[in-house]
Structure formats: C-alpha cells, structure tokens
Design an enzyme around this catalytic site. Structure first.
Site, PDB file in Angstrom:
ATOM      1  N   ASP A 319      79.909  81.782  56.363  1.00 51.61           N
ATOM      2  CA  ASP A 319      81.210  81.138  56.464  1.00 51.61           C
ATOM      3  C   ASP A 319      81.095  79.620  56.391  1.00 51.61           C
ATOM      4  O   ASP A 319      80.147  79.022  56.897  1.00 51.61           O
ATOM      5  CB  ASP A 319      81.856  81.535  57.798  1.00 51.61           C
ATOM      6  CG  ASP A 319      83.237  80.949  57.985  1.00 51.61           C
ATOM      7  OD1 ASP A 319      84.124  81.267  57.176  1.00 51.61           O
ATOM      8  OD2 ASP A 319      83.422  80.163  58.933  1.00 51.61           O
ATOM      9  N   GLU A 372      80.613  81.246  51.269  1.00 54.11           N
ATOM     10  CA  GLU A 372      81.976  80.762  51.140  1.00 54.11           C
ATOM     11  C   GLU A 372      81.874  79.240  51.042  1.00 54.11           C
ATOM     12  O   GLU A 372      81.714  78.544  52.041  1.00 54.11           O
ATOM     13  CB  GLU A 372      82.838  81.148  52.344  1.00 54.11           C
ATOM     14  CG  GLU A 372      84.297  80.748  52.149  1.00 54.11           C
ATOM     15  CD  GLU A 372      84.989  80.250  53.410  1.00 54.11           C
ATOM     16  OE1 GLU A 372      86.223  80.109  53.393  1.00 54.11           O
ATOM     17  OE2 GLU A 372      84.301  79.969  54.399  1.00 54.11           O
TER      18      GLU A 372
END
Length: 640
Positions: A319, A372
C-alpha cells in the site's frame, strides 16, 4: 505461578548470528526468534519471550498469569543487540500478556503489545496472546503449481474485498462472517464470477475498524475480529484447494500512534523517525517507519516473509508506495527534509523496497508482489539489477482515473475527450500493469461505479457493462472491488454488508453474469492475457473516430493463437454496418456482446458472427461490417 514466586530461565532462542543479522538489517525470519514462543526447558513448559527495546531501562512481562503485575517477570538485556529476552515457565498457549517498558529517558513507562505477537485480543482490547500457529495444510497441489499462475503470460483477475463488510452471518445481520464461515460463501461467489484471485484489504490487526486495516498495529497477527490464526489459515487453504489465489494488502508505509503499539516504543522514536517532517504522515495522522534503521528493515521484511511462509499467501499488494518514495509527499515547502543530495527522493525507502522484493522473490519466486504506486516513478515493476524497485506488477492508477473521468462524461460530449481513452497506449507497456477499479473509487462520497455512469438507469447499466468489457479487453491484469460485480447502487460502507438481495434478479443479476462471462473469456482465451505486458499483443484498428466515439483494436497472442477484435461504441446511438478492417480473411465469430438480453441489453447484435470481404479499410485489405449496439462492446474471434 503467581507474582510472589517469579521464576525464569536465562536461556535463549536468539543466537549471536541472529543478533548480528538483525542489527545488520538482514534477518528476515525474526518472527521465529522474537515475540512469544511456547517451549520446554529442562522438562519445564513455558514460553520464550523476546522484544527489541534498546533504550529501555527494564522490560517485564505482565499478564493473566501474574495478575498483570508490572515487576514480577523481568526479561534479560542482551548487550549490543537491544533485545530483551527470557524463558518464563508456566506461561502457556492462550495466556494474555503485554510488555511493561521503563525507558532510560524522560521517566517514560508504557504497557506495550508485542510487536511480534501472532495473536491478539479482539479489539478494542489490546493484549497479545501466546499462540501456537500449527496447522495441517492441504494445499500442496496449489503450492506446487502456483508459479504457473503468476507468470507474465498468465491470466490474473482479482476480486478485492473487505472481509468485515462483504457479507453478514446468516440470521444475524449485525455480525460479519468469521474466517471459516467466509470460506464457503466466498469460494462459491468467486468461482461463479470467474475471478482467479482474491485480495483482502489488510487483515493484520488494527485497533480502528474504520481504517479498513490500513492502520496496522499487528504486523504478525491476523485481526481477531474474525477468529483465530488457524481460522484464517483454513480460509486460505480452502481457497487454494478450489484453485483461487490469495493476495493480502500489506502496509509498510505508516502505522498508528496508539499508545499500546509501535510508536515511541521504548521512550524513543524507535520504529519511526523522530523529526515529524520525516516521521509523521499528515494525510493519515500516523507515524512513518524509519527505513534507514537496519532493525526496522529486518522487522518489516520479516513481516512480509511471515505471511508468505506461515499463511501460504500468494502475494502482497504493498500500500501507498508513492508516499514512501517521496520525502515531500503531501507536504508543502518547508515541511520536508531533502535527502543527502538535496533531492526529494527517499533513498532509504527505495533501498528498503528493493531489498524487500529481492528477499521475497528469492524465497518465493512463485509468488507476486504488487505496488500501489500513484505517480510516474520509473521502473516500479522492473528488476532491481536494472535500477527498478523489483515489484512484479503495479496498479495502473492513470488508466483508472482517465477512464472513469471519460465515462463520467455525458456521451454527447465524449467525442471531445476521446484522447482519455487512447492516451494509455503511450505508456501501457512501461510497467507490468494491473487495471484496478478498487475500493478507493467507491467510498467517501465518490459514489458506486454504477452511479458514476451518466444517463437514465438503462444507460447507467449499459455504460458499466461497456466499462467492464473495455477493462477485460485492454492489456493488463484486472482487479474489481466487491459490490461492483453486481452493480451495487450504494457506495461502499464498511459498517454494513453488501446489498446481496440485488443479485437475485434484474440488471444486477445480468451484470454479475457478464462479469463472470468476461472473466472466463479472459482466462480461457490466451490471446486476451498472454501478452498483457507486451506491446506485440495489441494493435489499434480504429483509434481516431472521436466523432462517433467508436474504438476498435486487436489482441494477439503468440504465433498460431486466435486473434480477437474488440469494437466499442461509447454513445447510445447504434452504429449499424460499421466497417472495421481485419488482418485475416474469413469468419469472425461474436464471442462477447454486452448488449445481449441475458445481461440486460436490447439484444442487438451480429447473429453469431460476420464474414470478411476483400474491401480495404483502416490499412487492412479485408474488412467486416458489424452492428455495434448502443453503449456496448462486441468482440469477435477469427475462426479462419
């Protein structure tokens, strides 16, 4: 045992080599040494405890076994390593505990959860739990073959979900399914919809449910909200036995400042930077790891390795990578500190990410690491030996933003925005991209994907069917967030379940049927996935018909594989007898028509297929005339 009879053994799980590798930043199995490990010494059962707290004056273990006495069970300091440890008899599996830390500085004391705990109490309680992780796996066949499923040439279609709000327990709408209950329902749904993988929003323990797991405190503990560690292993095991891969969201970018957690652990900024310009994240009001500290790298890479080794996960989606790469991320001038060369790049984070991916792929070459990363940072999914970050794939955030912006336009205006569709092919093969329509796009007032679409209800559904076909046809692996597969009207709310009643009939059922058919086509037709990451697999036939908002392109596989032609009409105006050039003469069978009645469309189409004619069009000597329904995609497969 009670507080008046403290006993401990001065023995250790941690060798001098362990300490050396840990302090060097190259110990990637720390979870085998630190934390709480039940064992037997000299015939006496107990638990080995170990924790890193180099600036502590003393560390003790407190818990149910000693009436939460802060002084009765001290650990021993291991010089130069910063580690405190001891074997404490009489403490077994199921005991709740914390560390009581007295710092050398500022008179600081704190009750801290174990950073290496394998299990925790159910939040909002915060104690750690002594745990045995043993589980008898039955996924050997999957583990033996999963490397084939993660090759660049393999189909990957990911179903992203938040476990707590995916589905409620039968008969008790207020209770989410637990890990074991989820297995049956999730397997059935994923197979029905044709996805190859599931991706869970973070399942690591987190104190605030509303963070969706992205404010992690337990980097080695699955959240106890849904059951025990073995229950999560059962869920993953069952998914594997049914041919479904498992990806976990993992958050090494920041962590919450809750008092029981990692922040200010031993009275100093141990895991995080001390300067808020480096160590505090303004967006998430959380602490940022100090990637330049060797022991922090060991901690984080050990966490990633733990989920691969102990839970058999097939990949991690890392993330907020962009927030790690840039020292000025979400900061104004004067709010950040340049690197040693005066630049904005976070050199320590770059080193960490490269080392992370090198370590994971060395141990698990059959797994996948997905970033990401929301900027144009070069080489995110390129090998470290070429200067890349070493990830296997990267979310294509540019495609997602451009495409959703285009689809939000009223069709009458789309001809002025045609380049938002075609721009992607300028960079489409610069990274190994995953096309993602994720949770971030259907929350915080952004509306569901269905409600992003313009027009009346029929047009909204037609637009969404068109979007899904467009994503399937475009080069790249795929990801879709839960609820979008059946066109939920409401945006995602983590406090409640998806609106499963919608799937029982009508256009929502048609949407789910289409998603399943598209996924199965993507998996079964190698032409649509084999060269997802190679430019040889894609060629525009018609890229410039903005006036009609029509797009057409070809997908190719390796030599001898079928060719698939994809034609899109982004307006509600039918395009009958639209001529499209083809590279091969013969019959082109219609394999997809998003306007089919089974999906909720009008039923307009091409009666199963069309034959080519020797009429030149769009630089080809042969062409076909196709009926392109309103707000629809039709795909044709060359049959010779």
């Amino acid at each position: 045992m009670n507080a008046s009879t403290p006993i401990r053994y001065d023995c250790s799980l941690i060798t001098s080599d362990d300490r050396y590798l840990f302090n060097e930043g190259n110990h990637f199995h720390l979870y085998e040494k630190l934390g709480a490990h039940p064992g037997i010494v000299d015939g006496v059962a107990g638990t080995f405890f170990g924790v890193w707290a180099p600036n502590a004056e003393s560390v003790t273990v407190m818990g149910d076994f000693n009436g939460w006495n802060r002084d009765s069970h001290p650990l021993t300091w291991r010089e130069h390593s910063g580690i405190w440890e001891a074997f404490l008899p009489g403490i077994g599996v199921g005991e709740h505990y914390k560390y009581f830390v007295r710092s050398r500085y500022h008179g600081f004391t704190a009750e801290k959860s174990d950073p290496f705990a394998f299990r925790t109490e159910v939040p909002p309680k915060t104690a750690s739990v002594v745990t045995d992780l043993h589980y008898d796996w039955n996924d050997a066949e999957w583990m033996k073959t999963r490397g084939e499923r993660h090759r660049a040439e393999s189909p990957i279609s990911i179903y992203e979900l938040h476990l707590g709000s995916w589905r409620r327990a039968p008969g008790d709408y207020n209770r989410p399914l637990d890990y074991r209950e989820t297995a049956k329902w999730l397997i059935e749904h994923v197979k029905r919809c044709g996805f190859t993988h599931v991706e869970f929003l973070p399942l690591m323990e987190h104190p605030f449910y509303g963070s969706w797991g992205y404010q992690t405190t337990g980097y080695f503990a699955p959240t106890a909200r849904y059951g025990a560690p073995q229950d999560l292993k059962y869920l993953i095991d069952q998914l594997h036995q049914h041919g479904i891969g498992v990806i976990l969201d993992w958050v090494p970018s920041h962590f919450p400042c809750d008092g029981h957690g990692l922040a200010y652990f031993d009275g100093t900024h141990l895991f995080e930077h001390s300067n808020p310009k480096e160590g505090f994240h303004p967006d998430w009001q959380s602490a940022i790891f100090n990637y330049g500290r060797n022991e922090v790298r060991s901690f984080l890479i050990s966490s990633a390795m733990f989920w691969m080794n102990e839970y058999h996960v097939d990949g991690l989606r890392v993330d907020a990578v962009a927030s790690m790469l840039y020292r000025d991320y979400s900061r104004k001038e004067g709010e950040w500190i340049p690197n040693v060369y005066g630049g904005r790049e976070n050199l320590e984070a770059i080193h960490f990410l490269r080392r992370l991916n090198e370590a994971i792929y060395a141990a698990h070459p059959d797994a996948t690491m997905i970033a990401e990363e929301s900027t144009a940072w070069g080489g995110v999914s390129r090998p470290t030996y070429t200067g890349g970050l070493g990830f296997g794939a990267k979310w294509d955030m540019g495609w997602m933003h451009d495409t959703l912006k285009y689809f939000a336009q009223d069709p009458v205006h789309r001809k002025y925005h045609h380049s938002q569709l075609t721009f992607r092919m300028i960079y489409a093969f610069s990274e190994n991209f995953v096309l993602s329509l994720s949770h971030d796009e259907v929350v915080h007032g952004k509306g569901s994907l269905l409600n992003k679409m313009p027009g009346d209800p029929w047009q909204k559904f037609a637009n969404l069917r068109l979007l899904y076909a467009y994503m399937t046809a475009m080069p790249g692996k795929k990801l879709l967030f839960m609820g979008s597969e059946f066109a939920q009207w409401e945006e995602w709310k983590h406090e409640s379940s998806l609106d499963w009643h919608l799937t029982e009939s009508g256009p929502h059922a048609g949407m789910m049927q289409l998603v399943g058919d598209l996924n199965r086509l993507y998996v079964n037709e190698s032409t649509l996935h084999e060269w997802d990451w190679k430019p040889e697999g894609f060629r525009y036939v018609e890229a410039n018909d903005g006036d009609n908002s029509v797009l057409a392109f070809l997908r190719f596989g390796s030599w001898g594989k079928p060719i698939i032609l994809c034609v899109f009409n982004f307006t509600p105006v039918p395009r009958p007898s639209y001529r499209v050039g083809v590279p091969c003469a013969g019959y082109w069978s219609e394999v997809v028509n998003t306007d089919a009645t089974i999906y909720g469309g009008t039923g307009s189409g091409n009666l199963g297929g069309v034959s080519s004619a020797p009429i030149p069009s769009q630089s080809y000597g042969d062409s076909i005339q196709v009926n392109v329904p309103p707000l629809a995609c039709v795909m044709f497969k060359w049959e010779a």
